[in-house]
Design a protein around this motif. Structure first.
Motif, short mmCIF file in Angstrom:
data_model
loop_
_atom_site.label_atom_id
_atom_site.label_comp_id
_atom_site.label_asym_id
_atom_site.label_seq_id
_atom_site.Cartn_x
_atom_site.Cartn_y
_atom_site.Cartn_z
N ASP A 1 35.57 2.13 1.04
CA ASP A 1 35.46 2.58 2.51
C ASP A 1 34.46 1.78 3.11
O ASP A 1 33.76 2.38 3.97
CB ASP A 1 34.96 4.05 2.25
N THR A 2 34.41 0.56 2.85
CA THR A 2 33.37 -0.20 3.64
C THR A 2 34.25 -0.94 4.83
O THR A 2 33.75 -1.50 5.75
CB THR A 2 32.90 -1.22 2.90
N VAL A 3 35.54 -0.91 4.83
CA VAL A 3 36.37 -1.22 6.01
C VAL A 3 37.62 -0.62 6.26
O VAL A 3 37.84 0.28 5.18
CB VAL A 3 36.92 -2.93 5.69
N TYR A 4 38.18 -0.62 7.16
CA TYR A 4 39.45 0.22 7.36
C TYR A 4 40.57 -1.01 7.96
O TYR A 4 40.34 -1.94 8.76
CB TYR A 4 39.31 1.12 8.82
N VAL A 5 41.65 -0.73 7.27
CA VAL A 5 42.89 -1.64 7.55
C VAL A 5 44.06 -0.79 8.24
O VAL A 5 44.29 0.31 8.24
CB VAL A 5 43.34 -2.24 6.18
N ASP A 6 44.80 -1.54 9.00
CA ASP A 6 46.08 -0.96 9.68
C ASP A 6 47.20 -1.15 8.65
O ASP A 6 47.40 -2.34 8.27
CB ASP A 6 46.17 -1.59 10.97
N VAL A 7 48.10 0.03 8.41
CA VAL A 7 49.09 -0.01 7.84
C VAL A 7 50.18 0.24 8.44
O VAL A 7 50.14 0.95 9.35
CB VAL A 7 48.98 0.76 6.31
N GLY A 8 51.45 -0.11 8.13
CA GLY A 8 52.79 0.11 8.83
C GLY A 8 53.77 0.42 7.70
O GLY A 8 53.50 0.81 6.67
N TRP A 9 54.87 0.55 8.21
CA TRP A 9 56.17 0.80 7.40
C TRP A 9 57.23 -0.04 7.99
O TRP A 9 57.43 -0.49 8.79
CB TRP A 9 56.68 2.39 7.61
N THR A 10 58.23 -0.37 6.97
CA THR A 10 59.22 -1.32 7.08
C THR A 10 60.44 -0.40 6.88
O THR A 10 61.68 -1.07 7.26
CB THR A 10 59.33 -2.44 6.22
N SER A 11 60.38 0.73 6.31
CA SER A 11 61.50 1.55 6.04
C SER A 11 62.13 2.25 7.05
O SER A 11 61.41 2.67 8.08
CB SER A 11 61.39 2.48 4.78
N ASP A 12 63.32 2.97 7.11
CA ASP A 12 63.80 3.64 8.28
C ASP A 12 63.01 5.02 8.25
O ASP A 12 62.75 5.65 9.24
CB ASP A 12 65.37 4.19 7.96
N VAL A 13 62.82 5.71 7.05
CA VAL A 13 62.10 6.89 6.82
C VAL A 13 60.70 6.51 6.48
O VAL A 13 60.41 5.70 5.47
CB VAL A 13 62.66 7.93 5.82
#
Length: 319
Positions: free
Chosen positions: A134-146
């Motif tokens: 919890d010392t940093v925050y990262v952006d995450v995304g999705w490559t799947s349709d759902v």
């Protein structure tokens, strides 16, 4: 995007975490779908409209009467495919985590977990997840349709919007293997006062209490304040207090209005579980304890003298 929120419920009430995620989903601007699964749960669908759902699908079936994950995976997979839902959000719990993992496997969908935020960006959704203790925050995304997202407990508080939802019932179908497990008994721990997830006030105890018998000091103050009792990992590992009360990285995440830490050093593993608290008060005899770095009010002294006096003063003020 068609965004749906899995609305978990217990004792005929929608869970606080689910309603919090529903409110966040409603702020994204799309028509938000709520999903309620159980037996005889039509009324819960109406409740969801007050917290931001524009439409609620209610799946009623005897197979959904008990909190078993696999029948819920069947029902959700069916609904996602029939309604063209591309995003399903979950508030993390033991049940919701099981359901989300099973749904990800069933639909070959991407699952991001431990999220603390989500936002639309360039036509897609982007989640925010803590990393490196919890010392940093990262952006995450999705490559799947759902896309599936599991939010950290306590991330959002429910906010009533006063709206109404269109409630539509559907008949779930189940795989043969999904109904093989049967719940013979459902036990509930006897407890007084609010749970630590729902409490506005939490009084937490650490190793500085000196022994399990001194948790009576924490319990007395919590009762006087109308709050709940929590503990650190070291305390529950030592058998001083039950595991369900553990706050921290490997325990529960809480966000009360007031958090009183008694004899807690404030290691990063504990901080990540309570840093969303409104006001943090720390009582510790060590003036260099890390918890004072992120406390709003710090009291340096012997908690065995301070906590009983504080409890007495609170009781006098109430009277």
């Amino acid at each position: 995007m068609t965004v749906a929120v899995f609305l978990e419920h217990h004792a005929w009430e929608l869970s606080k975490g689910s309603l919090g995620v529903l409110g966040k989903a409603a702020s994204l601007g799309d028509d938000i779908v709520g999903i309620v699964l159980g037996a005889g749960v039509q009324e819960l669908g109406n409740q969801a409209g007050k917290f931001g759902a524009s439409k609620v699908f209610v799946g009623n079936a005897t197979e959904l009467e008990f909190p078993l994950p696999q029948p819920r995976v069947d029902a959700l997979a069916q609904l996602v495919q029939e309604q063209g839902i591309d995003t399903v959000l979950f508030a993390a719990s033991v049940l919701a985590s099981d359901v989300a993992a099973g749904l990800a496997a069933r639909l070959d969908a991407g699952l991001n977990w431990d999220l603390v935020d989500i936002e639309p960006r360039d036509g897609s959704l982007v989640g925010k997840r803590p990393a490196l203790e919890d010392t940093v925050y990262v952006d995450v995304g999705w490559t799947s349709d759902v896309k599936l997202a599991l939010f950290r407990p306590g991330t959002y508080d429910p906010v009533e919007s006063g709206g109404e939802a269109q409630v539509e019932e559907f008949a779930p179908s189940f795989e043969d293997f999904s109904t093989q497990a049967t719940m013979l008994e459902q036990a509930h721990e006897d407890s007084e006062g609010p749970s630590i997830e729902d409490a506005d006030v939490i009084v937490a105890g650490g190793r500085g209490l000196g022994g399990p018998e001194n948790f009576s000091l924490v319990e007395g103050l919590a009762k006087a304040l109308g709050g709940a009792v929590a503990a650190t990992r070291a305390v529950v590992d030592a058998g001083w207090y039950p595991y369900p009360t553990q706050v921290g990285q490997t325990g529960k995440t809480v966000s009360p209005k007031l958090y009183v830490a008694c004899g807690i050093s404030g290691a990063i593993q504990h901080k990540v579980g309570m840093q969303g608290s409104g006001t943090v008060v720390a009582i510790n005899k060590d003036p260099n304890a890390p918890i004072f770095e992120f406390s709003d009010l710090g009291v340096v002294g012997d908690l065995h003298e301070i906590v009983p006096k504080l409890t007495e003063l609170v009781q006098q003020r109430k009277n």
